[in-house]
Design a protein around this motif. Structure first.
Motif, PDB file in Angstrom:
ATOM      1  N   TYR A 203      -5.556   1.533   1.644  1.00 36.90           N
ATOM      2  CA  TYR A 203      -4.149   1.423   2.026  1.00 36.90           C
ATOM      3  C   TYR A 203      -3.209   2.106   1.032  1.00 36.90           C
ATOM      4  O   TYR A 203      -2.252   2.774   1.447  1.00 36.90           O
ATOM      5  CB  TYR A 203      -3.771  -0.044   2.230  1.00 36.90           C
ATOM      6  N   PRO A 204      -3.409   1.971  -0.287  1.00 34.79           N
ATOM      7  CA  PRO A 204      -2.512   2.682  -1.213  1.00 34.79           C
ATOM      8  C   PRO A 204      -2.552   4.198  -1.047  1.00 34.79           C
ATOM      9  O   PRO A 204      -1.586   4.885  -1.400  1.00 34.79           O
ATOM     10  CB  PRO A 204      -3.038   2.259  -2.590  1.00 34.79           C
ATOM     11  N   HIS A 205      -3.660   4.734  -0.508  1.00 35.12           N
ATOM     12  CA  HIS A 205      -3.769   6.185  -0.311  1.00 35.12           C
ATOM     13  C   HIS A 205      -3.183   6.610   1.034  1.00 35.12           C
ATOM     14  O   HIS A 205      -2.553   7.666   1.133  1.00 35.12           O
ATOM     15  CB  HIS A 205      -5.235   6.610  -0.389  1.00 35.12           C
ATOM     16  N   ALA A 206      -3.408   5.799   2.070  1.00 32.65           N
ATOM     17  CA  ALA A 206      -3.000   6.197   3.417  1.00 32.65           C
ATOM     18  C   ALA A 206      -1.530   5.895   3.697  1.00 32.65           C
ATOM     19  O   ALA A 206      -0.836   6.701   4.333  1.00 32.65           O
ATOM     20  CB  ALA A 206      -3.878   5.482   4.454  1.00 32.65           C
ATOM     21  N   TYR A 207      -1.038   4.759   3.223  1.00 30.61           N
ATOM     22  CA  TYR A 207       0.301   4.305   3.608  1.00 30.61           C
ATOM     23  C   TYR A 207       1.408   5.284   3.217  1.00 30.61           C
ATOM     24  O   TYR A 207       2.242   5.643   4.066  1.00 30.61           O
ATOM     25  CB  TYR A 207       0.578   2.927   3.011  1.00 30.61           C
ATOM     26  N   PRO A 208       1.489   5.732   1.960  1.00 26.40           N
ATOM     27  CA  PRO A 208       2.634   6.591   1.591  1.00 26.40           C
ATOM     28  C   PRO A 208       2.644   7.931   2.313  1.00 26.40           C
ATOM     29  O   PRO A 208       3.688   8.587   2.378  1.00 26.40           O
ATOM     30  CB  PRO A 208       2.466   6.775   0.075  1.00 26.40           C
ATOM     31  N   ARG A 209       1.517   8.368   2.904  1.00 22.34           N
ATOM     32  CA  ARG A 209       1.447   9.671   3.554  1.00 22.34           C
ATOM     33  C   ARG A 209       1.539   9.558   5.075  1.00 22.34           C
ATOM     34  O   ARG A 209       1.537  10.572   5.770  1.00 22.34           O
ATOM     35  CB  ARG A 209       0.145  10.380   3.155  1.00 22.34           C
ATOM     36  N   ALA A 210       1.585   8.320   5.562  1.00 23.46           N
ATOM     37  CA  ALA A 210       1.646   8.122   7.007  1.00 23.46           C
ATOM     38  C   ALA A 210       3.084   8.171   7.508  1.00 23.46           C
ATOM     39  O   ALA A 210       4.042   7.982   6.743  1.00 23.46           O
ATOM     40  CB  ALA A 210       1.006   6.789   7.373  1.00 23.46           C
ATOM     41  N   LYS A 211       3.246   8.412   8.824  1.00 27.37           N
ATOM     42  CA  LYS A 211       4.559   8.397   9.445  1.00 27.37           C
ATOM     43  C   LYS A 211       5.064   6.964   9.563  1.00 27.37           C
ATOM     44  O   LYS A 211       4.268   6.022   9.530  1.00 27.37           O
ATOM     45  CB  LYS A 211       4.486   9.057  10.824  1.00 27.37           C
ATOM     46  N   PRO A 212       6.379   6.775   9.702  1.00 25.77           N
ATOM     47  CA  PRO A 212       6.930   5.404   9.764  1.00 25.77           C
ATOM     48  C   PRO A 212       6.263   4.530  10.819  1.00 25.77           C
ATOM     49  O   PRO A 212       6.014   3.333  10.564  1.00 25.77           O
ATOM     50  CB  PRO A 212       8.411   5.644  10.079  1.00 25.77           C
ATOM     51  N   GLU A 213       5.959   5.082  11.996  1.00 24.11           N
ATOM     52  CA  GLU A 213       5.327   4.267  13.033  1.00 24.11           C
ATOM     53  C   GLU A 213       3.943   3.801  12.582  1.00 24.11           C
ATOM     54  O   GLU A 213       3.568   2.638  12.791  1.00 24.11           O
ATOM     55  CB  GLU A 213       5.195   5.073  14.329  1.00 24.11           C
TER      56      GLU A 213
END
Length: 638
Positions: free
Chosen positions: A169-179
């Motif tokens: 999650y720390p790797h995926a969340y900041p690079r994901a779109k708001p949705e």
């Protein structure tokens, strides 16, 4: 007629008959053999083959590596844990071999399989590699490959995949779109509420890193409730991780929010029924206090960074006083006092490591005297030696906070008591921090009160205690100053050269070298060397023998001038000693000193001396003189 396509290994053998340009000896092996090794019976052979996978990928080129090697590896995930771990680690370095970041997502399926493996080390390696690959993925790749991977792992049938998902999650969340971020927060909440304790522990472990990627509003809305639930979990292995979670959340929100919504839960953690949770809180107490008060940690303050895992309670440094912007909550003071009185020694020791740092944040000497000093007095006489060792390491840090008069009245007696403790670690921990006391009460008062105890330790019947004091002597010399050392401690250092235990004499020689480096060339010339060289004519041969060792040990710290005079003349004198043992030790010393003598350009001065020893009547003297002469000749030839 249709012909079956050749196997990947066979085609690799047919298409690649030579190593890539610049290949090393290990890479010269035919690549077909390497592919066969991946299916070899011996685990070490398969392991070495995995470690050479980048060589195969380089030889195949990006297109074939993507089309053939990656699918081959996807089918090779049924192996021993050691091999799978190596495969997970190697895949993190594969991006450049398959065409760069544009194709990095092709590595994720294999790592996803490894991330669901049963063995923890395999999963951890896979998660780490996915994190490295995630850093080079484009926004499109994150949306199409990484986020779906995290969701699949988060909803896996077995706990293993869910535990791995927590670390992504720390790797995926900041690079994901708001949705997608909205979905990821919900998925993470589900993991933190999973029925399996291992999954909740995994979520709690990675909670701080995940919290740092959220803004304050999302942290309040989505993470605060999870924190409260984890802090009340029925497993203490989960609850203890709520302490670093508190610190991470406090960084994301304002001070008023921290006090209103997080501190009540923190107070419950500090008084938790499990000693492990209380230990975690005690070991991070200064960081917790800073988070609640909004103060900045002082330079060198103990535990200011907090601790996500148990650490030695004796490693913290004494703080510099810095006034916090707000007063410490009385409840935090009461809770800290409770930790210092805890029934578990581990908790008391951890709390003891935080005493000076917490006291500095109080910025109120009267409160320190009334609330903390009585606890410190009890810790000084604690039944557990590790607790006493922890408080001995930290108690001197209270001196700058209390001031001269209060230190003399309340702490000096405790210092003396700790210096007389039966365990050497307790005594030495106090000695190592006497500088703080020296700055407050002055060298004269310190000498009158504590020096007798230090001298008593230096003459202790147990040689290990004497050896430990010798080890700290350079530190004491630095703290107490040259004049004080010459008057009070210098004679002790010379006395150790005649100690009946060889280990003490050896340590005493090393101590002299360290002192020479502390006080410099002038002190060494005027004070130290006259005493050492004066022992060359001592009536007791043991002192003369030790002189050889002392001069040999001192030499690397001496200037060329001092090597010429008085070191070499003293060695010459000892070379004529009537005792053969001393003469052959002189020859051994010269051989050991050759690099130092050559650097000082005085090596030629010992040649006549070795020639004389080479004709000695004693066979041992001749043998060692011959060895030294051979070393001189070899050095000259070089």
């Amino acid at each position: 007629m249709n012909v079956d396509p050749p196997s990947f290994a066979a085609e690799a053998a047919a298409a690649i008959n030579a190593p890539p340009p610049g290949a090393t000896g290990d890479e010269v092996l035919p690549f077909a053999i390497l592919m066969d090794e991946l299916k070899h019976e011996e685990i070490q052979v398969r392991l070495m083959a995995v470690r050479r996978l980048t060589t195969i990928a380089l030889a195949l080129g990006p297109d074939r590596a993507r089309d053939e090697l990656i699918p081959f590896l996807e089918d090779s995930t049924d192996d021993e844990d050691e091999v799978l771990r190596a495969l997970a680690e190697e895949l993190a370095h594969f991006v450049d071999y398959i065409g760069g970041p544009a194709y990095a997502h092709l590595l994720l399926p294999t790592l996803e399989t490894l991330a669901a493996a049963e063995e923890t080390v395999v999963r951890d390696a896979a998660v780490e590699s996915i994190g490295k690959i995630a850093a080079v993925l484009s926004v499109h790749q994150v949306e199409e490959s990484l986020v779906p991977l995290v969701k699949r792992l988060s909803t896996g049938e077995w706990f293993t995949s869910k535990v791995s998902a927590c670390g992504l999650y720390p790797h995926a969340y900041p690079r994901a779109k708001p949705e997608a971020q909205d979905d990821l927060r919900k998925f993470f909440a589900n993991l933190a509420r999973d029925d399996t304790p291992m999954v909740r522990r995994g979520a709690a472990t990675h909670f701080p890193a995940f919290a740092k990627t959220l803004n304050a509003d999302h942290a309040k809305a989505d993470l605060f409730p999870i924190f409260i639930e984890l802090a009340a979990d029925d497993q203490d292995s989960v609850r203890l991780l709520a302490v670093p979670i508190f610190l991470a959340l406090a960084e994301r929100v304002d001070l008023d929010t921290t006090k209103a919504r997080l501190v009540p839960t923190l107070l419950h953690l500090i008084s938790d029924k499990s000693w492990r949770v209380r230990y975690m809180a005690a070991n991070s107490y200064l960081a917790l206090t800073l988070a609640v008060t909004g103060a900045s940690p002082a330079s060198g303050t103990a535990g200011a960074a907090g601790a996500a895992a148990p650490a030695s309670p004796t490693t913290a440094e004494a703080p510099t006083i810095v006034a916090p912007p707000t007063a410490v909550d009385p409840e935090l003071v009461h809770s800290f006092v409770a930790l210092l009185h805890d029934v578990e020694a581990e908790v008391r020791g951890a709390a003891a490591s935080q005493v000076p740092g917490f006291a500095a944040q109080l910025h109120d000497p009267d409160l320190v005297l009334s609330a903390l000093v009585p606890c410190v007095k009890e810790l000084v006489t604690d039944a557990n030696q590790h607790v006493r060792s922890a408080i001995a390491q930290q108690i001197s840090g209270l001196a700058p906070i209390l001031g001269r008069d209060a230190t003399i009245e309340h702490l000096l007696a405790l210092f003396l008591q700790l210096l007389k403790d039966e365990f050497s670690e307790v005594r030495l921990n106090l000695i190592s921090k006497l500088e703080h006391v020296n700055h407050v009460i002055g060298i004269e008062f310190l000498a009158q009160s504590l020096l007798p105890a230090i001298v008593e330790l230096a003459e202790d019947r147990q040689w290990r205690v004497r050896a430990a004091i010798i080890e700290y002597m350079p530190l004491l010399a630095q703290q107490l100053g040259q004049q004080f050392f010459n008057d009070k401690l210098g004679p002790l250092c010379m006395t150790w050269l005649g100690d009946p235990v060889f280990a003490i004499r050896e340590a005493a020689c090393v101590n002299l070298r360290n002192l020479a480096r502390v006080f410099g060339n002038d002190w060494t010339r005027d004070v130290l060397l006259p005493q050492v060289t004066g022992m060359t004519t001592h009536a007791n041969y043991l002192f003369r023998m030790t002189t050889v060792m002392a001069l040999t040990t001192l030499a690397p710290a001496l200037s060329e001038e001092l090597l010429r005079d008085p070191v070499l003349p003293s060695i010459t004198t000892l070379a004529h000693d009537p005792i053969p043992n001393i003469r052959f030790n002189v020859a051994k010393a010269i051989e050991a000193l050759l690099p130092t003598l050559r650097a000082a350009q005085v090596a030629e001065l010992v040649v006549p001396l070795l020639q004389k020893l080479g004709g000695d009547a004693d066979a041992d003297v001749r043998f060692f003189a011959g060895k030294a002469m051979a070393a001189v000749s070899a050095a000259s030839a070089a």
